[in-house]
Motif scaffolding. Structure first.
Motif, short mmCIF file in Angstrom:
data_model
loop_
_atom_site.label_atom_id
_atom_site.label_comp_id
_atom_site.label_asym_id
_atom_site.label_seq_id
_atom_site.Cartn_x
_atom_site.Cartn_y
_atom_site.Cartn_z
N THR A 33 5.74 -13.56 1.38
CA THR A 33 4.82 -13.04 2.36
C THR A 33 4.13 -13.66 2.58
O THR A 33 3.09 -14.62 2.04
CB THR A 33 4.92 -11.64 2.21
N GLU A 34 3.30 -13.46 4.42
CA GLU A 34 2.55 -13.82 5.21
C GLU A 34 1.23 -14.15 4.49
O GLU A 34 0.65 -15.31 4.12
CB GLU A 34 2.36 -13.41 6.12
N ASN A 35 1.22 -13.07 3.55
CA ASN A 35 -0.39 -13.41 3.43
C ASN A 35 -0.47 -14.19 1.42
O ASN A 35 -1.69 -13.84 0.90
CB ASN A 35 -1.71 -12.24 2.65
N MET A 36 0.31 -14.49 1.23
CA MET A 36 0.66 -15.84 0.30
C MET A 36 0.13 -16.75 0.90
O MET A 36 0.42 -17.66 -0.67
CB MET A 36 2.25 -15.33 -0.84
N ARG B 93 -6.01 -7.63 -0.61
CA ARG B 93 -5.19 -8.42 -0.70
C ARG B 93 -4.63 -9.16 -1.76
O ARG B 93 -3.59 -8.70 -1.83
CB ARG B 93 -5.75 -10.10 0.75
N LEU B 94 -5.67 -9.67 -2.63
CA LEU B 94 -5.63 -10.41 -4.09
C LEU B 94 -3.88 -9.68 -4.67
O LEU B 94 -3.54 -10.11 -5.35
CB LEU B 94 -6.58 -10.50 -4.72
N GLN B 95 -5.32 -7.79 -4.82
CA GLN B 95 -3.54 -7.19 -5.53
C GLN B 95 -2.71 -6.62 -5.14
O GLN B 95 -1.36 -6.47 -5.54
CB GLN B 95 -4.78 -6.07 -5.78
N ALA B 96 -2.85 -6.34 -4.14
CA ALA B 96 -1.58 -6.67 -2.64
C ALA B 96 -0.02 -7.87 -3.13
O ALA B 96 0.95 -7.37 -3.29
CB ALA B 96 -1.63 -6.30 -1.64
#
Lengths: 89, 124
Positions: A63-66, B81-84
């Motif tokens: 996904t985008e925030n990876m 964010r890191l956990q998601a």
């Protein structure tokens, strides 16, 4: 220590080719890869991968925030099953 | 007690030191702010005028320093964010274990908290 920006993203050349092709043909079949060290670039978004964790392949949907992380970060190499329960004698 | 940036109330210490009681302001930023505001660093916090207090809070915003709630929110957002995304670092945060590859066989007490005994009691 972060990687120097002037070098840009690192992606294994072979994997890069496959990503390119998958994006061009809109192919969402998972890409099997051993290249845990490859960074996820914006081109990876939406693709499915199967990342080797030393034993098998872990499914990873990008996904985008990876973006900016490496593929290996999403396929843990260790599995903690817990300690043996505390037994009363 | 002077108020600055909303909630914070530094004591009657010298200004560069009392500013550090604000979450997100440490020695470097504190010294810089005092210098930029043109305030004598030997003065105590309670001697500051309203004007000088305002000047410091304006400087904090102008220099783009995140402070207090905003900073806490940013940090919490990063963790979230890191956990998601289920990455290794996120998982370590969730489990409360060290994130940057430290050993956990022993030590790591800062992250793991107080010792809790685990393990088997041998049958005799």
């Amino acid at each position: 220590m972060a990687r120097s920006l002037k070098k840009g993203f690192f992606v294994d050349p072979g994997l890069w080719k496959r990503v390119d092709k998958a994006q061009a043909t809109d192919d969402r079949k998972p890409i099997k890869t051993w290249s845990r060290r490859s960074q996820i670039t914006p081109e990876f978004v939406g693709l499915n991968f199967e990342v080797h964790n030393g034993k098998g392949f872990m499914p990873v949907h990008v996904t985008e925030n990876m973006v900016g992380h490496r593929l290996g970060e999403f396929a843990p190499t260790r599995q903690f099953k817990g300690h043996q329960p505390h037994t009363k004698r | 007690m002077p108020r600055i940036l909303g909630v914070d109330i530094p004591a009657n210490k010298k200004i560069p030191f009392s500013l550090r009681y604000i979450y997100g302001i440490g020695p470097t930023v504190s010294d810089k702010l005092v210098r930029m505001a043109g305030i004598d660093p030997d003065r105590r916090a309670h001697t500051l005028t309203e004007e000088e207090l305002n000047k410091i809070s304006e400087l904090v915003v102008a220099e783009g320093h995140l402070v207090e709630g905003d900073l806490r929110r940013e940090i919490a957002g990063n963790l979230k964010r890191l956990q998601a995304i289920q990455c290794y670092r996120g998982i370590r945060h969730r489990r409360g274990l060290p994130v940057r590859g430290q050993r956990t066989k022993c030590n790591a007490r800062t992250r793991k908290g107080k010792r809790k005994t685990v393990g088997v009691q041998k049958k005799s």
